[in-house]
Design a protein around this motif. Structure first.
Motif, PDB file in Angstrom:
ATOM      1  N   UNK A   8       0.840  -1.201   0.000  1.00  0.00           N
ATOM      2  CA  UNK A   8       0.000   0.000   0.000  1.00  0.00           C
ATOM      3  C   UNK A   8       0.872   1.246   0.000  1.00  0.00           C
ATOM      4  N   UNK A   9       1.935   1.221   0.809  1.00  0.00           N
ATOM      5  CA  UNK A   9       2.858   2.360   0.819  1.00  0.00           C
ATOM      6  C   UNK A   9       3.466   2.576  -0.561  1.00  0.00           C
ATOM      7  N   UNK A  10       3.757   1.470  -1.254  1.00  0.00           N
ATOM      8  CA  UNK A  10       4.303   1.593  -2.603  1.00  0.00           C
ATOM      9  C   UNK A  10       3.310   2.246  -3.548  1.00  0.00           C
ATOM     10  N   UNK A  11       2.036   1.847  -3.445  1.00  0.00           N
ATOM     11  CA  UNK A  11       1.010   2.457  -4.298  1.00  0.00           C
ATOM     12  C   UNK A  11       0.828   3.931  -3.963  1.00  0.00           C
ATOM     13  N   UNK A  12       0.823   4.249  -2.674  1.00  0.00           N
ATOM     14  CA  UNK A  12       0.699   5.654  -2.271  1.00  0.00           C
ATOM     15  C   UNK A  12       1.872   6.473  -2.813  1.00  0.00           C
ATOM     16  N   UNK A  13       3.050   5.921  -2.693  1.00  0.00           N
ATOM     17  CA  UNK A  13       4.236   6.624  -3.188  1.00  0.00           C
ATOM     18  C   UNK A  13       4.153   6.837  -4.696  1.00  0.00           C
ATOM     19  N   UNK A  14       3.737   5.800  -5.414  1.00  0.00           N
ATOM     20  CA  UNK A  14       3.600   5.932  -6.871  1.00  0.00           C
ATOM     21  C   UNK A  14       2.600   7.027  -7.215  1.00  0.00           C
ATOM     22  N   UNK A  15       1.496   7.090  -6.489  1.00  0.00           N
ATOM     23  CA  UNK A  15       0.490   8.117  -6.768  1.00  0.00           C
ATOM     24  C   UNK A  15       1.054   9.508  -6.479  1.00  0.00           C
ATOM     25  N   UNK A  16       1.774   9.644  -5.364  1.00  0.00           N
ATOM     26  CA  UNK A  16       2.331  10.949  -5.012  1.00  0.00           C
ATOM     27  C   UNK A  16       3.293  11.459  -6.078  1.00  0.00           C
ATOM     28  N   UNK A  17       3.984  10.534  -6.729  1.00  0.00           N
ATOM     29  CA  UNK A  17       4.942  10.942  -7.748  1.00  0.00           C
ATOM     30  C   UNK A  17       4.319  11.022  -9.138  1.00  0.00           C
ATOM     31  N   UNK A  18       2.972  10.984  -9.191  1.00  0.00           N
ATOM     32  CA  UNK A  18       2.306  11.284 -10.454  1.00  0.00           C
ATOM     33  C   UNK A  18       1.710  10.113 -11.202  1.00  0.00           C
ATOM     34  N   UNK A  19       1.758   8.910 -10.650  1.00  0.00           N
ATOM     35  CA  UNK A  19       1.210   7.742 -11.335  1.00  0.00           C
ATOM     36  C   UNK A  19      -0.274   7.596 -10.966  1.00  0.00           C
ATOM     37  N   UNK A  20      -1.148   8.144 -11.810  1.00  0.00           N
ATOM     38  CA  UNK A  20      -2.582   8.105 -11.516  1.00  0.00           C
ATOM     39  C   UNK A  20      -3.134   6.681 -11.481  1.00  0.00           C
ATOM     40  N   UNK A  21      -2.507   5.774 -12.201  1.00  0.00           N
ATOM     41  CA  UNK A  21      -3.010   4.398 -12.227  1.00  0.00           C
ATOM     42  C   UNK A  21      -2.892   3.720 -10.869  1.00  0.00           C
ATOM     43  N   UNK A  22      -2.018   4.234  -9.996  1.00  0.00           N
ATOM     44  CA  UNK A  22      -1.871   3.639  -8.665  1.00  0.00           C
ATOM     45  C   UNK A  22      -3.146   3.771  -7.851  1.00  0.00           C
ATOM     46  N   UNK A  23      -3.982   4.758  -8.199  1.00  0.00           N
ATOM     47  CA  UNK A  23      -5.231   4.941  -7.455  1.00  0.00           C
ATOM     48  C   UNK A  23      -6.121   3.708  -7.578  1.00  0.00           C
ATOM     49  N   UNK A  24      -6.120   3.074  -8.750  1.00  0.00           N
ATOM     50  CA  UNK A  24      -6.933   1.871  -8.922  1.00  0.00           C
ATOM     51  C   UNK A  24      -6.543   0.801  -7.911  1.00  0.00           C
ATOM     52  N   UNK A  25      -5.245   0.626  -7.688  1.00  0.00           N
ATOM     53  CA  UNK A  25      -4.784  -0.352  -6.718  1.00  0.00           C
ATOM     54  C   UNK A  25      -5.169   0.013  -5.303  1.00  0.00           C
ATOM     55  N   UNK A  26      -5.105   1.307  -4.977  1.00  0.00           N
ATOM     56  CA  UNK A  26      -5.480   1.762  -3.642  1.00  0.00           C
ATOM     57  C   UNK A  26      -6.969   1.530  -3.388  1.00  0.00           C
ATOM     58  N   UNK A  27      -7.787   1.812  -4.391  1.00  0.00           N
ATOM     59  CA  UNK A  27      -9.224   1.591  -4.244  1.00  0.00           C
ATOM     60  C   UNK A  27      -9.535   0.100  -4.125  1.00  0.00           C
ATOM     61  N   UNK A  28      -8.830  -0.701  -4.899  1.00  0.00           N
ATOM     62  CA  UNK A  28      -9.064  -2.147  -4.849  1.00  0.00           C
ATOM     63  C   UNK A  28      -8.637  -2.726  -3.499  1.00  0.00           C
ATOM     64  N   UNK A  29      -7.639  -2.123  -2.869  1.00  0.00           N
ATOM     65  CA  UNK A  29      -7.164  -2.630  -1.580  1.00  0.00           C
ATOM     66  C   UNK A  29      -8.178  -2.408  -0.471  1.00  0.00           C
TER      67      UNK A  29
END
Length: 289
Positions: A8-29
């Motif tokens: 989850x921290x990895x997905x959050x970090x990816x989103x913070x650095x501009x990867x909008x697709x990481x939001x899908x993983x966060x929502x799925x979690x």
């Protein structure tokens, strides 16, 4: 989807650095993503990102963390409000989110923050009440007109609440002076009176004379008329869009400062407006009672 905290921290970090697709993983979690983000923002867990570095790439301070929180709070509102209610430390972290959530559970938080020492919290609380408040909030919002650091938001919220009890306070603010704030109060007053079926008493007006809208060059590029929504003889309300001009650099909207009657619309040949040309004239008036 069951994810470990480091994932989850990895997905959050990816989103913070501009990867909008990481939001899908966060929502799925699921709600665990929101709990983790709130813990990080409350200082109870270490983030996997460098906020200074993020801000170098993100001109709006903390925009990415705030956006993630809004998305997750909308997806998991029960978790959001449970976390906020159980731990007062979260209250400062959630305030920037409340104005973007349509849910009656925001009201106790917003009502408390109207008395916050931070003017930004007071402004956010008023913006949240514009979305979630009821006529029962009219008096407490009207009292915020005396708050110089939040009165613009109070005016907008009163307009949205549309309660007849706002007429008196808005009229008093509208009569105060010729400032931009007074004009905003007049626009809000007009919106409230439209919602309640008209002014409680016949308005009294003061004629202000002609207001002349001219086209001033921007970056040396001439204007072109994109849209004209008024014609001579037409009555306009304060805050009403009258025309739109564009050039290669920017777009300019001509907005009526005060109510009035359009007396002249002047557009150059071929819809091009040279510098300092008169585009339109409004015989304006101001409400004084």
């Amino acid at each position: 989807m069951d994810l470990a905290l480091d994932e989850i921290d990895g997905l959050l970090t990816d989103y913070m650095y501009g990867d909008d697709s990481a939001l899908d993983g966060l929502l799925a979690a699921g709600p665990v993503s929101l709990r983790r983000l709130l813990a990080i923002r409350a200082g109870r867990a270490e983030p996997g990102w460098d906020m200074v570095e993020i801000m170098r790439h993100d001109r709006d301070d903390y925009r990415r963390p705030g956006e993630a929180q809004i998305h997750l709070a909308r997806a998991f509102p029960d978790t959001f409000f449970d976390e906020a209610a159980e731990d007062p430390v979260h209250e400062s972290a959630i305030m920037e989110t409340l104005e973007y959530i349509k849910d009656p559970r925001v009201l106790p938080f917003l009502e408390r923050q109207l008395r916050a020492r931070s003017p930004e919290y007071r402004r956010r609380a008023l913006r949240g009440l514009a979305e979630n408040g009821t006529a029962d909030h009219t008096e407490v919002v009207a009292a915020c007109l005396a708050d110089p650091e939040a009165r613009s938001e109070a005016v907008n919220t009163l307009a949205r609440l549309g309660d007849a009890r706002a007429v008196g306070p808005l009229l008093r603010e509208h009569l105060a002076d010729d400032s931009s704030f007074a004009r905003c109060a007049g626009i809000a007053l007009d919106q409230v009176e439209q919602r309640i079926g008209g002014p409680p008493a016949p308005p009294v007006w003061r004629e202000l004379g002609p207001v002349v809208f001219t086209a001033k060059a921007v970056l040396g590029v001439p204007w072109w008329v994109t849209e004209v929504l008024v014609e001579p003889g037409q009555t306009v309300r304060g805050g009403e869009l009258m025309a739109t001009l564009e050039n290669d650099a920017v777009c300019q909207e001509l907005i009526a400062d005060w109510p009035g009657t359009v007396t002249e619309v002047r557009i150059a040949v071929g819809d091009q407006v040279p510098e300092e040309a008169v585009v339109l004239v409004v015989q304006s008036r101001r409400r004084i009672g």
